[in-house]
Design an enzyme around this catalytic site. Structure first.
Site, PDB file in Angstrom:
ATOM      1  N   GLU A   4       0.900  -1.303  -0.054  1.00 45.00           N
ATOM      2  CA  GLU A   4       0.092   0.081   0.002  1.00 45.00           C
ATOM      3  C   GLU A   4       0.833   1.413  -0.015  1.00 45.00           C
ATOM      4  O   GLU A   4       0.542   2.392   0.396  1.00 45.00           O
ATOM      5  CB  GLU A   4      -1.014   0.031   1.204  1.00 45.00           C
ATOM      6  CG  GLU A   4      -2.311   0.578   1.074  1.00 45.00           C
ATOM      7  CD  GLU A   4      -2.946   0.264   0.056  1.00 45.00           C
ATOM      8  OE1 GLU A   4      -2.651  -1.162  -0.582  1.00 45.00           O
ATOM      9  OE2 GLU A   4      -3.917   0.635  -0.471  1.00 45.00           O
ATOM     10  N   GLN A  12       9.337   4.862   2.021  1.00 42.62           N
ATOM     11  CA  GLN A  12       9.791   6.014   1.337  1.00 42.62           C
ATOM     12  C   GLN A  12       8.916   6.738   0.555  1.00 42.62           C
ATOM     13  O   GLN A  12       9.115   7.864   0.254  1.00 42.62           O
ATOM     14  CB  GLN A  12      11.028   5.240   0.453  1.00 42.62           C
ATOM     15  CG  GLN A  12      12.054   4.709   1.130  1.00 42.62           C
ATOM     16  CD  GLN A  12      11.849   3.377   1.893  1.00 42.62           C
ATOM     17  OE1 GLN A  12      10.928   2.820   1.645  1.00 42.62           O
ATOM     18  NE2 GLN A  12      12.919   2.977   2.871  1.00 42.62           N
TER      19      GLN A  12
HETATM   20  C1  LIG Z   1       3.292  -9.795   0.984  1.00 49.74           C
HETATM   21  C2  LIG Z   1       3.243  -8.847   0.063  1.00 49.74           C
HETATM   22  C3  LIG Z   1       1.797  -8.544  -0.353  1.00 49.74           C
HETATM   23  C4  LIG Z   1       1.645  -7.668  -1.283  1.00 49.74           C
HETATM   24  N1  LIG Z   1       0.416  -7.465  -1.731  1.00 49.74           N
HETATM   25  C5  LIG Z   1      -0.056  -6.515  -2.598  1.00 49.74           C
HETATM   26  C6  LIG Z   1      -1.491  -6.466  -3.152  1.00 49.74           C
HETATM   27  O1  LIG Z   1      -2.282  -7.080  -2.595  1.00 49.74           O
HETATM   28  N2  LIG Z   1      -1.796  -5.920  -4.237  1.00 49.74           N
HETATM   29  C7  LIG Z   1      -0.612  -5.076  -5.059  1.00 49.74           C
HETATM   30  O2  LIG Z   1      -0.933  -4.533  -5.802  1.00 49.74           O
HETATM   31  N3  LIG Z   1       0.719  -5.351  -4.666  1.00 49.74           N
HETATM   32  C8  LIG Z   1       0.898  -5.916  -3.375  1.00 49.74           C
HETATM   33  N4  LIG Z   1       2.306  -5.962  -2.991  1.00 49.74           N
HETATM   34  C9  LIG Z   1       3.110  -5.251  -3.587  1.00 49.74           C
HETATM   35  C10 LIG Z   1       3.696  -4.044  -2.904  1.00 49.74           C
HETATM   36  O3  LIG Z   1       2.728  -2.839  -2.908  1.00 49.74           O
HETATM   37  C11 LIG Z   1       5.063  -3.530  -3.254  1.00 49.74           C
HETATM   38  O4  LIG Z   1       6.047  -4.483  -3.219  1.00 49.74           O
HETATM   39  C12 LIG Z   1       5.297  -2.048  -3.208  1.00 49.74           C
HETATM   40  O5  LIG Z   1       4.752  -1.254  -3.777  1.00 49.74           O
HETATM   41  C13 LIG Z   1       6.773  -1.742  -3.592  1.00 49.74           C
HETATM   42  O6  LIG Z   1       7.072  -2.190  -4.894  1.00 49.74           O
HETATM   43  P1  LIG Z   1       8.256  -3.015  -5.320  1.00 49.74           P
HETATM   44  O7  LIG Z   1       8.400  -4.333  -4.688  1.00 49.74           O
HETATM   45  O8  LIG Z   1       8.137  -3.180  -6.646  1.00 49.74           O
HETATM   46  O9  LIG Z   1       9.601  -2.160  -4.875  1.00 49.74           O
HETATM   47  P2  LIG Z   1      10.355  -0.746  -5.595  1.00 49.74           P
HETATM   48  O10 LIG Z   1       9.415  -0.001  -6.336  1.00 49.74           O
HETATM   49  O11 LIG Z   1      11.028  -1.486  -6.892  1.00 49.74           O
HETATM   50  O12 LIG Z   1      11.068  -0.150  -4.591  1.00 49.74           O
HETATM   51  C14 LIG Z   1      12.135  -0.830  -4.176  1.00 49.74           C
HETATM   52  C15 LIG Z   1      12.787   0.192  -3.025  1.00 49.74           C
HETATM   53  O13 LIG Z   1      13.073   1.480  -3.513  1.00 49.74           O
HETATM   54  C16 LIG Z   1      12.374   2.377  -2.756  1.00 49.74           C
HETATM   55  N5  LIG Z   1      11.969   3.463  -3.588  1.00 49.74           N
HETATM   56  C17 LIG Z   1      11.391   3.138  -4.908  1.00 49.74           C
HETATM   57  N6  LIG Z   1      11.015   4.522  -5.608  1.00 49.74           N
HETATM   58  C18 LIG Z   1      11.627   5.308  -4.864  1.00 49.74           C
HETATM   59  C19 LIG Z   1      11.633   6.870  -4.764  1.00 49.74           C
HETATM   60  N7  LIG Z   1      11.097   7.525  -5.786  1.00 49.74           N
HETATM   61  N8  LIG Z   1      12.229   7.489  -3.792  1.00 49.74           N
HETATM   62  C20 LIG Z   1      12.615   6.684  -2.851  1.00 49.74           C
HETATM   63  N9  LIG Z   1      12.745   5.227  -2.562  1.00 49.74           N
HETATM   64  C21 LIG Z   1      11.995   4.812  -3.525  1.00 49.74           C
HETATM   65  C22 LIG Z   1      11.056   1.871  -2.265  1.00 49.74           C
HETATM   66  O14 LIG Z   1      10.495   2.421  -0.997  1.00 49.74           O
HETATM   67  C23 LIG Z   1      11.756   0.593  -1.770  1.00 49.74           C
HETATM   68  O15 LIG Z   1      12.361   0.609  -0.613  1.00 49.74           O
HETATM   69  C24 LIG Z   1       2.376  -6.723  -1.862  1.00 49.74           C
HETATM   70  C25 LIG Z   1       3.855  -7.014  -1.756  1.00 49.74           C
HETATM   71  C26 LIG Z   1       4.076  -8.208  -0.720  1.00 49.74           C
HETATM   72  C27 LIG Z   1       5.544  -8.565  -0.333  1.00 49.74           C
END
Ligand SMILES: Cc1cc2nc3c(=O)[nH]c(=O)nc-3n(C[C@H](O)[C@H](O)[C@H](O)COP(=O)(O)OP(=O)(O)OC[C@H]3O[C@@H](n4cnc5c(N)ncnc54)[C@H](O)[C@@H]3O)c2cc1C
Length: 404
Positions: free
Chosen positions: A381, A385
């Protein structure tokens, strides 16, 4: 210490939710942490009970499906304590019991909140009462949800969806998946819409279930959408691409759902603090609120620091939900609450493990489990960051293009 009383009309709901957490969730908490991917069948009866509570209630319910953005501000300064606040209060209590089990509750998915927040009356009629998961994230689109590549092409009376969705909470068990897809990738974020897809749609193929650090009772599914056909009416909100409100409208769902995830974090934080306090007391460490923190043992001082963080997270969460109930713009407060509560939950649950030493780390205690469950509340959600980025944009008056 500042503390607010729960509004009188919500007290029975909060105490019922606490009873469920104590008598149903806690006793099976460890069982489903160990039996990852096993469906907690004990929840079926409970979910029916919550449905009944919601139906018989004019104040909203304990579950995620209860939230609905109020369209009006009473204008006379009147305070409404409505379904967003009651849902937050219910979730805090239930997650004090077990957050993985709360996420596994039939018909209480984040997709249900999305539907409740933005669906038309017809869509509510058609899809209400079903369990709905939320599928935004893709391999190339996590934090940057505007980068999603799943497409939706209109073909006669149907949309045809193609793409890949990962990390869908309750994706395998839910009856509906709210899928974000673009009507026209060349038009950017304005073309992103959400579509309700029935779980048994043959074009929605389960790829795999994730193995996880925490919330192991909750299933997390990855899907391939391959020529997945849905009726035109499955589009939530307006189909107008030029409508600048399009993506904004979808993002507004977060104003309702982020306080709910913050509430989950508040519940886990409180559970950790309460158990740590008991274990400290058993070890002869008593907290004296009449004395300054720093004149007490180091463990007490640390505990009081964590408790203050917990209170701040809780108050921000209640504020964000209350604003939603009163039709006040709450994007800033929703992100503040999510950021503060997510980080606090991680810090406090680990801090409690630290304070309790071996007792906190062992599997005899739930403290170690809560420390594992906590991290996801700081990720999904919108990560910590990303919430801080949203807060900074709002405070500085910058657009997402100007500050990223
Ligand atoms: C157990 C679990 C359940 C989930 N359930 C759902 C769900 O029901 N529906 C759904 O749609 N998604 C779901 N997610 C996905 C979750 O919302 C994403 O993992 C999350 O939004 C982060 O995206 P990402 O993993 O691609 O990380 P990235 O976007 O690749 O980010 C990696 C890191 O970089 C940081 N970062 C990225 N951009 C920036 C920026 N501009 N400035 C500073 N820092 C930054 C992030 O904070 C993070 O620490 C789930 C994830 C997990 C692990």
């Amino acid at each position: 210490m500042i503390n607010l009383e729960i509004p009188k009309k919500f007290q029975p709901l909060a105490s019922q939710a606490n009873q469920v957490a104590t008598e149903v969730f806690r006793p099976i908490s460890r069982k489903y942490d160990e039996a990852e991917h096993a469906y907690p069948k004990e929840l079926d009866m409970l979910a029916s009970l919550i449905d009944g509570m919601n139906e018989g209630s004019d104040i909203g319910g304990a579950g995620a499906a209860g939230v609905r953005r109020e369209s009006r501000d009473d204008g006379d300064g009147a305070n409404r304590n409505g379904s967003n606040l009651s849902t937050v209060l219910g979730i805090i209590e239930l997650c004090w019991g077990d957050v993985g089990l709360l996420l596994s509750m039939p018909r209480q998915g984040l997709g249900n909140s999305a539907i409740a927040s933005v669906a038309t009356e017809e869509q509510l009629e058609r899809y209400g009462g079903k369990w709905a998961a939320m599928a935004i994230t893709e391999p190339e689109a996590g934090s940057d949800s505007a980068a999603i590549r799943t497409t939706a092409r209109l073909d006669g009376d149907e949309y045809v969806l193609n793409g890949e969705k990962i990390f869908v909470t309750s994706g395998d068990r839910a009856e509906l998946i709210v899928v974000w897809a673009s009507l026209d990738p060349s038009k950017g974020r304005a073309a992103i819409k959400s579509f309700i897809v029935e779980r048994d749609n043959p074009g929605l193929k389960l790829d795999r279930l994730e193995h996880k650090l925490g919330i192991r009772a909750s299933d997390t599914a990855n899907f391939i959408l391959q020529d997945c056909r849905v009726p035109k009416e499955a589009l939530l909100g307006s189909s107008e691409v030029e409508d600048k409100q399009g993506f904004g409208g979808a993002m507004q769902t977060f104003d309702n759902t982020r306080p709910l995830v913050a509430a989950m974090a508040v519940g886990v934080t409180r559970a950790s603090l309460e158990r740590a306090r008991e274990l400290l007391a058993e070890a002869g460490v008593e907290i004296d609120y009449a004395l300054p923190a720093l004149s007490q043992p180091a463990a007490v001082s640390r505990f009081l620091e964590m408790e203050a963080d917990f209170e701040a997270a809780r108050l921000l969460t209640l504020q964000a939900a209350w604003m939603a109930d009163n039709g006040k713009p709450n994007s800033l407060q929703a992100s503040m609450a999510k950021a503060k509560a997510g980080r606090t939950c991680v810090d406090v649950s680990l801090g409690c493990v630290e304070l309790c030493g071996a007792a906190g780390y062992g599997e005899d205690e739930l403290l170690e489990k809560w420390a594992r469950d906590a991290k996801i509340l700081d990720i999904f959600e919108g990560t910590q960051q990303i919430q801080l980025l949203i807060v900074a944009r709002q405070l500085l008056g910058k657009s997402s293009a100007e500050l990223r």
